[in-house]
Design a protein around this motif. Sequence first.
Motif, mmCIF file in Angstrom:
data_model
loop_
_atom_site.group_PDB
_atom_site.id
_atom_site.type_symbol
_atom_site.label_atom_id
_atom_site.label_comp_id
_atom_site.label_asym_id
_atom_site.label_seq_id
_atom_site.Cartn_x
_atom_site.Cartn_y
_atom_site.Cartn_z
ATOM 1 N N TRP A 150 40.562 32.287 43.185
ATOM 2 C CA TRP A 150 39.197 32.642 42.785
ATOM 3 C C TRP A 150 39.155 33.051 41.309
ATOM 4 N N ALA A 238 30.395 35.205 46.170
ATOM 5 C CA ALA A 238 29.952 33.809 46.215
ATOM 6 C C ALA A 238 28.731 33.585 45.330
ATOM 7 N N SER A 242 29.180 30.671 42.883
ATOM 8 C CA SER A 242 28.333 29.530 43.235
ATOM 9 C C SER A 242 26.934 29.630 42.636
ATOM 10 N N GLY A 274 32.304 29.380 46.463
ATOM 11 C CA GLY A 274 31.602 30.386 47.258
ATOM 12 C C GLY A 274 31.124 29.828 48.591
ATOM 13 N N THR A 332 23.566 26.979 50.511
ATOM 14 C CA THR A 332 23.515 28.379 50.921
ATOM 15 C C THR A 332 22.528 28.579 52.066
#
Length: 676
Positions: A150, A238, A242, A274, A332
């Motif tokens: 990450w 995330a 993202s 994410g 999402t």
Amino acid sequence: MSSSPNLYLLIALAPLAGAILAGLFGTGFLGRPIGRRGAHIITILGVLISAIGSVIVLRDVLNGHTFDGAVYTWSLIGQTKLEIGFLIDPLSAMMMVVVTSVSLMVHIYTIGYMADDPGYQRFFAYISLFTFSMLMLVMSNNMVQLFFGWEAVGLVSYLLIGFWYTRPTAIFANMKAFLINRVGDFGFVLGIGLLFAYTGTMHYAGVFEQADKLAGLTLPGSDWMLLTVACICLFIGAMGKSAQVPLHAWLPDSMEGPTPISALIHAATMVTAGIFMVARFSPLFELSDTALSFIIVIGAIGALFLGILGIIQNDIKRVVAYSTLSQLGYMTVALGASAYSVAIFHLMTHAFFKALLFLGAGSVIIGMHHDQDIRNMGGLRKYMPITWITFLIGTLALVGTPFFSGFYSKENVIEAAGQAQVWGASFAYYATLIGVFVTSLYSFRLYFLVFHGKERFDASGDHGHGHGADDHGHGADDHGHHGGTPHESPWVVTLPLVLLAIPSIFVGAWVVEPMLFGGFFEGVIQVLPKHPSMQELQDHWHGWVAYGLHAFQTLPFWLVVAGAVVSWYCYLINPKVPAKIKSSLSGVNKVLENKYFVDWINEQVIARGARCLGRGLWQAGDRGLIDGLLVNGSARVVGWVAAVSRHLQSGYIYHYAFAMIIGIMALITFFVLIPQ
């Protein structure tokens, strides 16, 4: 026979080896024994090995062979092992193929795009290092390695966005990306910390086994569900990676980097980290409806309102960047609707057609001699036929044209939102539905202004550079050309476009049934019966052909058509209409041009408040407390004590004898008075 851990190590480490060799021996750090040709051969070979290995691993996974084990123990803290390990299952295997295949296309494309850049070897080292970082993230079987990957993709993205470090705009953009991602990563660390504190393990399987126990706990000192807090903290991570509202502002500015990294980082890999993470942690997110509601609302806001910003952009790369923000919102929304497999499916299809659009935009920039302003284009179809047809394919996939790859994933996202049983699902459904029209509007606006209509470029060479053009002051990306008639890009640029166009058409129809309804993610992604979206989608599924044919009777298809027609009329037939709309809606336009004032809030409120806080801490804390009281104050106390004690050192023996007698008397008195 299943793959061995040695193959997994080879897949992960091959790009790292290429990055190290090109970085150390091709950039002057340890001399330059590796030249430009050597740098791209070594790094492309490393990524090619990873891509072939990933396909082999995916085949093995489809045959039922999975792996979850450690390959190296990094540290031992008490009874807790911090390990480097791999989890090879359908989710990670599919992500490995997507990451390595898109990365391979980007590496090949870069040979042509960065041909005259003095940082050629450095760029190849960076993108190969990025590929390694992303593989470590998606292949990890524990939260320590997940966090390493990450942060590593964040670091390399910082280096790539600021690749042209002599440009102030690039430096501002990479610092902006770095700081906003730190906000998200702070939440991510808190989420990992909470899970570790209450489970005692960093291993995914160990955490998921205790999910029911976690669901029954509350955060100490409150009545908040521990699992809800942990999941929201993870999702905040995330949101940064993202680019979800309000931590999205870094992504459009990241277009300051070279175009190949726009395709690699901001279409296929980093920004989808994410989405992948939430899907991986589905056994936890499923137990918190509050977290799912938070996710679906955030996604819906991004899907609609960030897409609207793409309508007013004039930089070709920024239009595609805002499209990425909108599509990440769709993914999402699917996560919040408990349709995790749909989110991953859209992630995969989006990776191909969005990489195609970014690389197509880069090809247009090369053909236009590095002018990025779409107002200076038009009629490029006859000058750049390969770029034109591949860009059209990417556009049709993006808007959700029936039978193209984006159609199958995007349509299922909308239907999943309509079937979701969490708070905010209705808003998400209508936001994604309206977003279909918005996506079609800005996508066809871009397509028509670039490839059709009147030729607006100046073949004499006097046209200016658009905002954010890749002309960065030291000739690294201008290839020595400015102005003139547009031309098709070299084959190393057009070949990746053709190769990406193929899955942009076919991959959706090919994998939709096994990935969504064939048990591909069985045992990996968990969905509770109280979240019926996937079951409803499966009940209405009758095959990819019937699904595509039925689309012509649905509202999303006609919204796509409406967006295309409006774009065609406004930008080809009657170009005065957009100007009239702009003047009549000047207030709305001001809000859109200022990107909903998110940047203003970040810079004038948050950043200025942080500066004031920092100045206050410096004045009161650093200068006043630490320097003034602790450091200088202790020095003054020592000086005063020394000044007083100096008078006691007279040099006369009878003074010292008198002091000794007084001291003895005091001690005797003290011990006599103390009760035994």
